[in-house]
Design a protein around this motif. Structure first.
Motif, PDB file in Angstrom:
ATOM      1  N   UNK A   1       0.834  -1.209   0.000  1.00 48.21           N
ATOM      2  CA  UNK A   1       0.000   0.000   0.000  1.00 48.21           C
ATOM      3  C   UNK A   1       0.866   1.257   0.000  1.00 48.21           C
ATOM      4  N   UNK A   2       0.431   2.239  -0.764  1.00 45.28           N
ATOM      5  CA  UNK A   2       1.051   3.561  -0.652  1.00 45.28           C
ATOM      6  C   UNK A   2       0.519   4.219   0.623  1.00 45.28           C
ATOM      7  N   UNK A   3       1.134   5.309   1.011  1.00 43.91           N
ATOM      8  CA  UNK A   3       0.672   6.036   2.209  1.00 43.91           C
ATOM      9  C   UNK A   3      -0.775   6.507   2.024  1.00 43.91           C
ATOM     10  N   UNK A   4      -1.079   6.990   0.825  1.00 41.57           N
ATOM     11  CA  UNK A   4      -2.435   7.461   0.529  1.00 41.57           C
ATOM     12  C   UNK A   4      -3.433   6.309   0.583  1.00 41.57           C
ATOM     13  N   UNK A   5      -3.068   5.163   0.006  1.00 44.52           N
ATOM     14  CA  UNK A   5      -3.957   3.998   0.035  1.00 44.52           C
ATOM     15  C   UNK A   5      -4.198   3.530   1.470  1.00 44.52           C
ATOM     16  N   UNK A   6      -3.159   3.548   2.278  1.00 45.09           N
ATOM     17  CA  UNK A   6      -3.311   3.160   3.691  1.00 45.09           C
ATOM     18  C   UNK A   6      -4.277   4.098   4.419  1.00 45.09           C
ATOM     19  N   UNK A   7      -4.163   5.388   4.138  1.00 46.27           N
ATOM     20  CA  UNK A   7      -5.067   6.359   4.772  1.00 46.27           C
ATOM     21  C   UNK A   7      -6.512   6.137   4.318  1.00 46.27           C
ATOM     22  N   UNK A   8      -6.699   5.819   3.039  1.00 44.80           N
ATOM     23  CA  UNK A   8      -8.053   5.531   2.558  1.00 44.80           C
ATOM     24  C   UNK A   8      -8.624   4.277   3.206  1.00 44.80           C
ATOM     25  N   UNK A   9      -7.798   3.213   3.323  1.00 46.60           N
ATOM     26  CA  UNK A   9      -8.257   2.002   4.001  1.00 46.60           C
ATOM     27  C   UNK A   9      -8.598   2.297   5.465  1.00 46.60           C
ATOM     28  N   UNK A  10      -7.775   3.115   6.109  1.00 39.85           N
ATOM     29  CA  UNK A  10      -8.021   3.468   7.504  1.00 39.85           C
ATOM     30  C   UNK A  10      -9.312   4.271   7.643  1.00 39.85           C
ATOM     31  N   UNK A  11      -9.500   5.244   6.770  1.00 38.96           N
ATOM     32  CA  UNK A  11     -10.702   6.086   6.811  1.00 38.96           C
ATOM     33  C   UNK A  11     -11.956   5.260   6.520  1.00 38.96           C
ATOM     34  N   UNK A  12     -11.922   4.503   5.432  1.00 43.03           N
ATOM     35  CA  UNK A  12     -13.082   3.677   5.077  1.00 43.03           C
ATOM     36  C   UNK A  12     -13.343   2.585   6.091  1.00 43.03           C
ATOM     37  N   UNK A  13     -12.275   1.985   6.603  1.00 42.08           N
ATOM     38  CA  UNK A  13     -12.429   0.946   7.611  1.00 42.08           C
ATOM     39  C   UNK A  13     -13.009   1.474   8.909  1.00 42.08           C
ATOM     40  N   UNK A  14     -12.611   2.681   9.288  1.00 42.13           N
ATOM     41  CA  UNK A  14     -13.156   3.298  10.506  1.00 42.13           C
ATOM     42  C   UNK A  14     -14.655   3.500  10.381  1.00 42.13           C
ATOM     43  N   UNK A  15     -15.078   3.975   9.234  1.00 41.90           N
ATOM     44  CA  UNK A  15     -16.513   4.205   9.025  1.00 41.90           C
ATOM     45  C   UNK A  15     -17.267   2.874   8.983  1.00 41.90           C
ATOM     46  N   UNK A  16     -16.748   1.901   8.237  1.00 36.84           N
ATOM     47  CA  UNK A  16     -17.436   0.615   8.117  1.00 36.84           C
ATOM     48  C   UNK A  16     -17.524  -0.103   9.463  1.00 36.84           C
ATOM     49  N   UNK A  17     -16.407  -0.166  10.165  1.00 31.36           N
ATOM     50  CA  UNK A  17     -16.383  -0.876  11.443  1.00 31.36           C
ATOM     51  C   UNK A  17     -17.181  -0.124  12.510  1.00 31.36           C
ATOM     52  N   UNK A  18     -17.005   1.196  12.585  1.00 34.25           N
ATOM     53  CA  UNK A  18     -17.751   1.986  13.571  1.00 34.25           C
ATOM     54  C   UNK A  18     -19.248   1.943  13.334  1.00 34.25           C
ATOM     55  N   UNK A  19     -19.648   2.048  12.062  1.00 34.61           N
ATOM     56  CA  UNK A  19     -21.080   1.980  11.746  1.00 34.61           C
ATOM     57  C   UNK A  19     -21.638   0.589  12.053  1.00 34.61           C
ATOM     58  N   UNK A  20     -20.813  -0.449  11.854  1.00 32.87           N
ATOM     59  CA  UNK A  20     -21.263  -1.800  12.186  1.00 32.87           C
ATOM     60  C   UNK A  20     -21.480  -1.984  13.676  1.00 32.87           C
ATOM     61  N   UNK A  21     -20.530  -1.510  14.481  1.00 30.95           N
ATOM     62  CA  UNK A  21     -20.658  -1.596  15.947  1.00 30.95           C
ATOM     63  C   UNK A  21     -21.871  -0.804  16.408  1.00 30.95           C
ATOM     64  N   UNK A  22     -22.001   0.405  15.896  1.00 34.51           N
ATOM     65  CA  UNK A  22     -23.102   1.283  16.290  1.00 34.51           C
ATOM     66  C   UNK A  22     -24.451   0.694  15.866  1.00 34.51           C
ATOM     67  N   UNK A  23     -24.517   0.164  14.636  1.00 34.51           N
ATOM     68  CA  UNK A  23     -25.772  -0.421  14.138  1.00 34.51           C
ATOM     69  C   UNK A  23     -26.181  -1.619  14.966  1.00 34.51           C
ATOM     70  N   UNK A  24     -25.216  -2.476  15.300  1.00 35.26           N
ATOM     71  CA  UNK A  24     -25.521  -3.629  16.138  1.00 35.26           C
ATOM     72  C   UNK A  24     -26.110  -3.172  17.468  1.00 35.26           C
ATOM     73  N   UNK A  25     -25.521  -2.146  18.051  1.00 37.49           N
ATOM     74  CA  UNK A  25     -25.992  -1.639  19.335  1.00 37.49           C
ATOM     75  C   UNK A  25     -27.414  -1.083  19.230  1.00 37.49           C
ATOM     76  N   UNK A  26     -27.665  -0.263  18.223  1.00 30.60           N
ATOM     77  CA  UNK A  26     -28.976   0.368  18.128  1.00 30.60           C
ATOM     78  C   UNK A  26     -30.068  -0.592  17.662  1.00 30.60           C
ATOM     79  N   UNK A  27     -29.740  -1.549  16.807  1.00 33.51           N
ATOM     80  CA  UNK A  27     -30.749  -2.554  16.434  1.00 33.51           C
ATOM     81  C   UNK A  27     -31.113  -3.362  17.672  1.00 33.51           C
ATOM     82  N   UNK A  28     -30.116  -3.689  18.498  1.00 34.13           N
ATOM     83  CA  UNK A  28     -30.397  -4.379  19.761  1.00 34.13           C
ATOM     84  C   UNK A  28     -31.277  -3.541  20.687  1.00 34.13           C
ATOM     85  N   UNK A  29     -31.018  -2.244  20.744  1.00 30.72           N
ATOM     86  CA  UNK A  29     -31.851  -1.374  21.585  1.00 30.72           C
ATOM     87  C   UNK A  29     -33.270  -1.267  21.031  1.00 30.72           C
TER      88      UNK A  29
END
Length: 151
Positions: free
Chosen positions: A51-79
């Protein structure tokens, strides 16, 4: 002091009984499984040395959104799966959004830690402590978003 945290005596006469919609509980579980898969897959992609530095940052940014939204969605669907007769639950938009932001930031921090080629015990312990606090913060900001009214 224990009575502040545990029900030591008889249950009160005005106790409220809630129920779960098991379909939403199952959906919450499936969302958690898929979010975990995404997190593991993204960790592997982040650690790719090609990965280039830019590609790593994109993976980090996209991964943060995907993983965070997944954790949050699981929590709120449970609620959302929990209902109490004669009680209306709604959620404040601002606090709900803050809860999502906390989950995304915590996920970004986790992925940032895991992208290192060498991890030591201090990184893992500090990361675990910070992630635990972030998940608790996400949970409690989500709970603060609840607007409860008795019908």
């Amino acid at each position: 002091m224990l009575e502040n945290y545990f029900q030591l005596g008889a249950l009160p006469d005005n106790e409220l009984f809630g129920q779960y919609d098991w379909r939403l509980v199952a959906l919450s579980y499936l969302v958690a499984v898929f979010a975990s898969y995404i997190a593991l897959d993204l960790t592997d992609r982040l650690r790719d040395r090609g990965n280039s530095r830019f590609a790593s940052m994109l993976w980090l940014f996209g991964g943060s959104i995907a993983m965070g939204a997944g954790i949050w969605s699981m929590h709120f669907v449970g609620m959302l799966s929990f209902t109490i007769p004669n009680v209306t639950l709604q959620y404040d938009l601002l606090w709900t959004a803050i809860s999502l932001l906390v989950a995304i930031l915590a996920s970004g921090f986790a992925l940032f830690l895991l992208k290192r080629s060498i991890l030591n015990v201090i990184h893992i312990l500090a990361g675990g402590l910070i992630l635990g606090l972030a998940i608790a913060s996400m949970h409690y900001t989500g709970m603060a978003a609840m607007l409860i009214s008795l019908d």
